[in-house]
Design a protein around this motif. Sequence first.
Motif, PDB file in Angstrom:
ATOM      1  N   MET A  89      27.616 -47.241 -22.573  1.00  0.00           N
ATOM      2  CA  MET A  89      27.869 -45.822 -22.825  1.00  0.00           C
ATOM      3  C   MET A  89      26.564 -45.184 -23.296  1.00  0.00           C
ATOM      4  O   MET A  89      26.478 -44.697 -24.411  1.00  0.00           O
ATOM      5  CB  MET A  89      28.968 -45.683 -23.878  1.00  0.00           C
ATOM      6  N   ILE A  91      23.252 -42.551 -22.258  1.00  0.00           N
ATOM      7  CA  ILE A  91      22.891 -41.438 -21.391  1.00  0.00           C
ATOM      8  C   ILE A  91      21.451 -41.636 -20.947  1.00  0.00           C
ATOM      9  O   ILE A  91      20.531 -41.594 -21.760  1.00  0.00           O
ATOM     10  CB  ILE A  91      23.103 -40.112 -22.131  1.00  0.00           C
ATOM     11  N   PHE A  94      18.519 -39.332 -21.970  1.00  0.00           N
ATOM     12  CA  PHE A  94      18.258 -39.146 -23.399  1.00  0.00           C
ATOM     13  C   PHE A  94      17.350 -40.275 -23.892  1.00  0.00           C
ATOM     14  O   PHE A  94      17.324 -41.356 -23.318  1.00  0.00           O
ATOM     15  CB  PHE A  94      19.562 -39.193 -24.201  1.00  0.00           C
ATOM     16  N   LEU A 102      23.687 -39.546 -31.401  1.00  0.00           N
ATOM     17  CA  LEU A 102      24.729 -38.688 -30.837  1.00  0.00           C
ATOM     18  C   LEU A 102      26.078 -38.914 -31.513  1.00  0.00           C
ATOM     19  O   LEU A 102      26.556 -40.036 -31.611  1.00  0.00           O
ATOM     20  CB  LEU A 102      24.847 -38.969 -29.335  1.00  0.00           C
ATOM     21  N   ARG A 115      15.013 -35.586 -35.626  1.00  0.00           N
ATOM     22  CA  ARG A 115      14.781 -36.780 -34.827  1.00  0.00           C
ATOM     23  C   ARG A 115      13.939 -37.801 -35.567  1.00  0.00           C
ATOM     24  O   ARG A 115      14.153 -39.009 -35.453  1.00  0.00           O
ATOM     25  CB  ARG A 115      14.068 -36.396 -33.519  1.00  0.00           C
ATOM     26  N   VAL A 272      10.030 -48.374  -4.829  1.00  0.00           N
ATOM     27  CA  VAL A 272      10.094 -49.602  -4.044  1.00  0.00           C
ATOM     28  C   VAL A 272      10.864 -50.640  -4.843  1.00  0.00           C
ATOM     29  O   VAL A 272      10.476 -51.002  -5.949  1.00  0.00           O
ATOM     30  CB  VAL A 272       8.679 -50.112  -3.722  1.00  0.00           C
ATOM     31  N   ASP A 275      10.110 -55.659  -2.384  1.00  0.00           N
ATOM     32  CA  ASP A 275       8.659 -55.555  -2.303  1.00  0.00           C
ATOM     33  C   ASP A 275       8.089 -56.784  -1.591  1.00  0.00           C
ATOM     34  O   ASP A 275       7.633 -57.720  -2.221  1.00  0.00           O
ATOM     35  CB  ASP A 275       8.123 -55.429  -3.738  1.00  0.00           C
TER      36      ASP A 275
ATOM     37  N   MET B   1       4.261 -62.000 -15.043  1.00  0.00           N
ATOM     38  CA  MET B   1       5.043 -60.782 -15.199  1.00  0.00           C
ATOM     39  C   MET B   1       4.171 -59.551 -15.045  1.00  0.00           C
ATOM     40  O   MET B   1       4.541 -58.572 -14.414  1.00  0.00           O
ATOM     41  CB  MET B   1       5.700 -60.766 -16.574  1.00  0.00           C
ATOM     42  N   HIS B   4       3.568 -58.496 -11.484  1.00  0.00           N
ATOM     43  CA  HIS B   4       4.681 -57.814 -10.845  1.00  0.00           C
ATOM     44  C   HIS B   4       4.694 -56.342 -11.187  1.00  0.00           C
ATOM     45  O   HIS B   4       4.847 -55.495 -10.332  1.00  0.00           O
ATOM     46  CB  HIS B   4       6.005 -58.441 -11.287  1.00  0.00           C
ATOM     47  N   THR B   7       1.976 -54.475  -9.223  1.00  0.00           N
ATOM     48  CA  THR B   7       2.231 -54.161  -7.816  1.00  0.00           C
ATOM     49  C   THR B   7       3.286 -53.066  -7.700  1.00  0.00           C
ATOM     50  O   THR B   7       3.155 -52.163  -6.890  1.00  0.00           O
ATOM     51  CB  THR B   7       2.719 -55.397  -7.036  1.00  0.00           C
ATOM     52  N   LEU B   8       4.297 -53.155  -8.549  1.00  0.00           N
ATOM     53  CA  LEU B   8       5.338 -52.140  -8.473  1.00  0.00           C
ATOM     54  C   LEU B   8       4.774 -50.768  -8.796  1.00  0.00           C
ATOM     55  O   LEU B   8       5.065 -49.788  -8.124  1.00  0.00           O
ATOM     56  CB  LEU B   8       6.474 -52.467  -9.450  1.00  0.00           C
ATOM     57  N   THR B  11       2.782 -49.470  -5.789  1.00  0.00           N
ATOM     58  CA  THR B  11       3.590 -48.958  -4.688  1.00  0.00           C
ATOM     59  C   THR B  11       4.263 -47.657  -5.092  1.00  0.00           C
ATOM     60  O   THR B  11       4.436 -46.775  -4.276  1.00  0.00           O
ATOM     61  CB  THR B  11       4.658 -49.980  -4.258  1.00  0.00           C
ATOM     62  N   ILE B  15       4.230 -44.066  -2.917  1.00  0.00           N
ATOM     63  CA  ILE B  15       5.374 -43.287  -2.501  1.00  0.00           C
ATOM     64  C   ILE B  15       5.202 -41.829  -2.916  1.00  0.00           C
ATOM     65  O   ILE B  15       5.361 -40.924  -2.119  1.00  0.00           O
ATOM     66  CB  ILE B  15       6.669 -43.850  -3.144  1.00  0.00           C
ATOM     67  N   PHE B 280      18.017 -27.990 -26.896  1.00  0.00           N
ATOM     68  CA  PHE B 280      17.179 -29.181 -27.002  1.00  0.00           C
ATOM     69  C   PHE B 280      16.835 -29.585 -28.433  1.00  0.00           C
ATOM     70  O   PHE B 280      16.293 -30.647 -28.662  1.00  0.00           O
ATOM     71  CB  PHE B 280      15.898 -28.993 -26.188  1.00  0.00           C
ATOM     72  N   LEU B 286      22.675 -31.145 -28.233  1.00  0.00           N
ATOM     73  CA  LEU B 286      22.692 -32.571 -27.893  1.00  0.00           C
ATOM     74  C   LEU B 286      24.090 -32.975 -27.454  1.00  0.00           C
ATOM     75  O   LEU B 286      24.271 -33.666 -26.455  1.00  0.00           O
ATOM     76  CB  LEU B 286      22.259 -33.401 -29.103  1.00  0.00           C
ATOM     77  N   ARG B 289      24.994 -31.389 -24.034  1.00  0.00           N
ATOM     78  CA  ARG B 289      24.328 -32.051 -22.908  1.00  0.00           C
ATOM     79  C   ARG B 289      24.926 -33.430 -22.673  1.00  0.00           C
ATOM     80  O   ARG B 289      25.057 -33.873 -21.530  1.00  0.00           O
ATOM     81  CB  ARG B 289      22.823 -32.166 -23.174  1.00  0.00           C
ATOM     82  N   SER B 290      25.304 -34.120 -23.748  1.00  0.00           N
ATOM     83  CA  SER B 290      25.889 -35.455 -23.568  1.00  0.00           C
ATOM     84  C   SER B 290      27.196 -35.351 -22.791  1.00  0.00           C
ATOM     85  O   SER B 290      27.507 -36.196 -21.958  1.00  0.00           O
ATOM     86  CB  SER B 290      26.114 -36.127 -24.927  1.00  0.00           C
ATOM     87  N   GLU B 293      26.361 -34.993 -19.206  1.00  0.00           N
ATOM     88  CA  GLU B 293      25.697 -36.134 -18.584  1.00  0.00           C
ATOM     89  C   GLU B 293      26.643 -37.325 -18.458  1.00  0.00           C
ATOM     90  O   GLU B 293      26.672 -38.001 -17.440  1.00  0.00           O
ATOM     91  CB  GLU B 293      24.481 -36.568 -19.416  1.00  0.00           C
ATOM     92  N   HIS B 294      27.383 -37.621 -19.500  1.00  0.00           N
ATOM     93  CA  HIS B 294      28.163 -38.861 -19.533  1.00  0.00           C
ATOM     94  C   HIS B 294      29.326 -38.650 -20.505  1.00  0.00           C
ATOM     95  O   HIS B 294      29.282 -39.119 -21.642  1.00  0.00           O
ATOM     96  CB  HIS B 294      27.232 -39.992 -20.008  1.00  0.00           C
ATOM     97  N   LYS B 296      32.213 -39.824 -20.887  1.00  0.00           N
ATOM     98  CA  LYS B 296      32.877 -41.000 -21.453  1.00  0.00           C
ATOM     99  C   LYS B 296      32.101 -41.508 -22.671  1.00  0.00           C
ATOM    100  O   LYS B 296      32.687 -41.855 -23.694  1.00  0.00           O
ATOM    101  CB  LYS B 296      32.966 -42.085 -20.377  1.00  0.00           C
ATOM    102  N   ALA B 297      30.776 -41.545 -22.526  1.00  0.00           N
ATOM    103  CA  ALA B 297      29.953 -41.991 -23.654  1.00  0.00           C
ATOM    104  C   ALA B 297      30.156 -41.060 -24.844  1.00  0.00           C
ATOM    105  O   ALA B 297      30.302 -41.504 -25.980  1.00  0.00           O
ATOM    106  CB  ALA B 297      28.484 -42.034 -23.248  1.00  0.00           C
TER     107      ALA B 297
END
Lengths: 508, 422
Positions: A89, A91, A94, A102, A115, A272, A275, B1, B4, B7-8, B11, B15, B280, B286, B289-290, B293-294, B296-297
Amino acid sequence: MAPVLELRGITKRFPGVLANDRIDLTLNAGEVHALLGENGAGKSTLMNILYGLYKPDEGEIIVKGQKLEMQSPTDAIRAGIGMVHQHFMLIPVFTVTENVMLGDETTKLGGVLDRAAAAKRIREISEAYQLAVDPDAYVSDLPVGVQQRVEIIKLLYRNADILILDEPTAVLTPQEADEFFKILKTLTERGKSIIFISHKLREVLEIANRITAIRLGKVVGSTTPKQANETKLASMMVGRPVDLKLDKKPAKPGAVQLKVEDLVVADDRNHVTVDGVSFDLHKGEVLGIAGVQGNGQTELVEAITGLRDPIGGRITLGDGVDITRAHPREFTELGSAHIPEDRQLDGLVLSFPVADNLVLNTYYNRPFAKGIMLQEDAIYEQADRLIAEFDIRTPNAETSVGSLSGGNQQKVIVARELSRPGSLVVASQPTRGLDVGSIEYIHGKLLEKRDEGVAVLLVSSELDEIMQLSDRIAVMYRGKIVDIVDAKTTDKTKVGLLMAGVRDKARS
Amino acid sequence: MATHTATLAKTGVQISSTRRIVMGVIFLALAAVIWFYFGQGMNPELVTTFGLNSAGSSIMLPDWVFNTLNTLNLLAGVSAALGAFQLARGFGKSTNLVLGLVVAFFLFAFLSWAAAGASLNLAGLLRTTLQRAVPITLGALSGILCERAGVVNIAIEGMMLAGAMVSALVASLFNNWVGLLAGIGIGAVLALIHGVLSIKYKADQIVSGTVINIFSTGMTSFISAKFLQKYQELNNPAIFAPIEIPLLSKIPFIGPILFTHNLFMYGMFILLFVLQFALFYTRWGLRMRSVGEHPKAADTLGINVIRTRYMAVTLGGMMAGFAGAYFTLGSVGRFDEVMTAGRGFIGLAAMIFGNWNPFGAFGAGLLFGFADMLASRLAILGVRIPSEFLLMAPYIATMIVLAGVVGRSQAPAADGKPYDKE
């Protein structure tokens, strides 16, 4: 010692279903109490009641000696109950601080967010419990393991001392899971009590102090790890003896059926995610793609099955047919089957009857169609045959697929895909969320296909499944195949390390 | 690690280079239009005269006179240089800022070209742009309120229209303040209907919004035809008088443009800053916006999703009602049938263009207001481009934004999805 939490006779009815039937449960201070049960057994309903999301029809909840009347999660939070849901749960857009604060915000005058103060508190908690996390990071940028830490911090931030963890290890590598168990130890040492929901027997035995099994909404037994073993727990959970070992004959691999070379694929956000992946899949073998969810498996499967155009690389079938940018229909017509990752979204049309779902990719061929007309008789004839052959539990072929259980929905897909003659099966998370019985069945069918000489590509984030079915295992990490190992000579620890991207240690 | 990640990351850059190149090409294209279309065939002797005094200026400034061709060449050169740099290296994070700059150059070049050999009142243009931006921005703020909480509201147009009619009627009967309150009130009522349909009964929000728009158009047209035109005294409100802000309105050039308007302009600015801050930097924002966005959360953390959505939609309706009152009490002084003329929908476009941010929406509102103003002004100057085409330009820009060229606009994740507890 008095329990910190007591559930007495909790009963919850949904239309047509008795989800919880007089469930009693106690939780002592500082213990991990595992709640074991198959999907749909009623574990999540019970926990949602305890967390105030549902109201029970009967029964009472007693927290620290006080009877609790819960109207909403707010009451649960106030009583010191916190829950980490199976699907996080959080977001994504955020920051960690915003997610944690929250609903319980630290504010300055007039509701202005403070904050900095909240971030300070998060740092304190994160140090005290060794839950390393950056309060200013955006959740969308964090790996799943860290997101889980954020979820736990959310509970600690609210001073919860009864923690409900719903399938917390489903998204973790074995190593991450071990880390996670250490965190649980720290938590219980500091007096937190934990309800741990899982269907993974090994984990439950490892972490729990007590185990309670639930089946069809009822408590069917309680035990401790000392008195139990995996087989005992499995039969307790399922209600009949279960054979955990699959009967698997040695593989007889033949010629190459699927060849993937230097494949590069991007996801919807143009990142990507696959890869430079290369591998060969032979006839008569199961190649397992292991890896934690979100390491490119989804896009890899979509590229192979024609659902997503790759950016680079080549995909060819055994007879040299290039299917790099083939349409899904071409992929199907070339004798390949696909069991998609999300059965409800990509595998079925939920509002359509079972019969129609069984011809979703062949409806335009004879005998199901003549010209532009569908031939209902032929479609229903085939449906009745497949329903019998694949043991799909449905009232009849006209029932809409959406009203079947998850296991039977998956059987509809398996029936549609595996009843066609073919030489390649791509199965993505074929048993996710299914009960033990359906899992056994689907595993059996996949091995049957393999023994017929079909090439099977199995993508799964369940390491147990990969280990049981595969002949060779390719481990994906961050879009690359870290290594391809022989299933007979490897073990879970090695594959687990590969899943975390550690290659050299796994070799030595 | 580490390898990796490297490279990511590499790339990833490859893009996004598509976007870098597209941007560079856009800059060069704008430079080319300035150079070839505006500059070619321009008599090098011609000068452009920009007037810097608008209505209400107390300190008169001399006109700004410059050579048109030189200016055009300079602007084309700078834009081309920026485009070349963008293609070669890219401006990275400040790309959008540079885009804004190049667009500003382009608009300035356009005005210089249009006024070549003639005189154009720049201060007046800017003042009108700002006025045209008021209802669009208010409409966008209404949309932001609703959609940040997860409810799509395409009924802003209808709410505006109802607000315009009711405020004119009530203001004619009582006074302007009562009229304004009534306009805001009718917006809230329509929003509540939208809320009940889409939050409680989980109806399709587009259908619900469309129904309100059609109802509103029909109802206001009916009342207008049946009563307002017959009894003129019912449709004769006073316009809110302009308020000159002391001192600020005396600033040369800027003062008369910004600080000599009536309450709607100042209201828009106050609401703009308040909403940006509230969204904001406060608990209220807050939580809202929550929920968008979500949900359920938010629910699991004890936030009342349903109540939050009702609150947001009602506030959004009030904002739309206020925007509607602008037409009758702030601008025209009379209600005409369908007088909002799509400003509510344009407000929604501004909301998307501004990426669901109040400040961004205001920027988009200014752009749309500018085009609106140009379409009516340039006809007078005798420019060869049809005014309809100028009116189209901002929407072409909106489509480009929607296609994701100028950085993807990101709608709230649960926008338009009814919340189901199960």
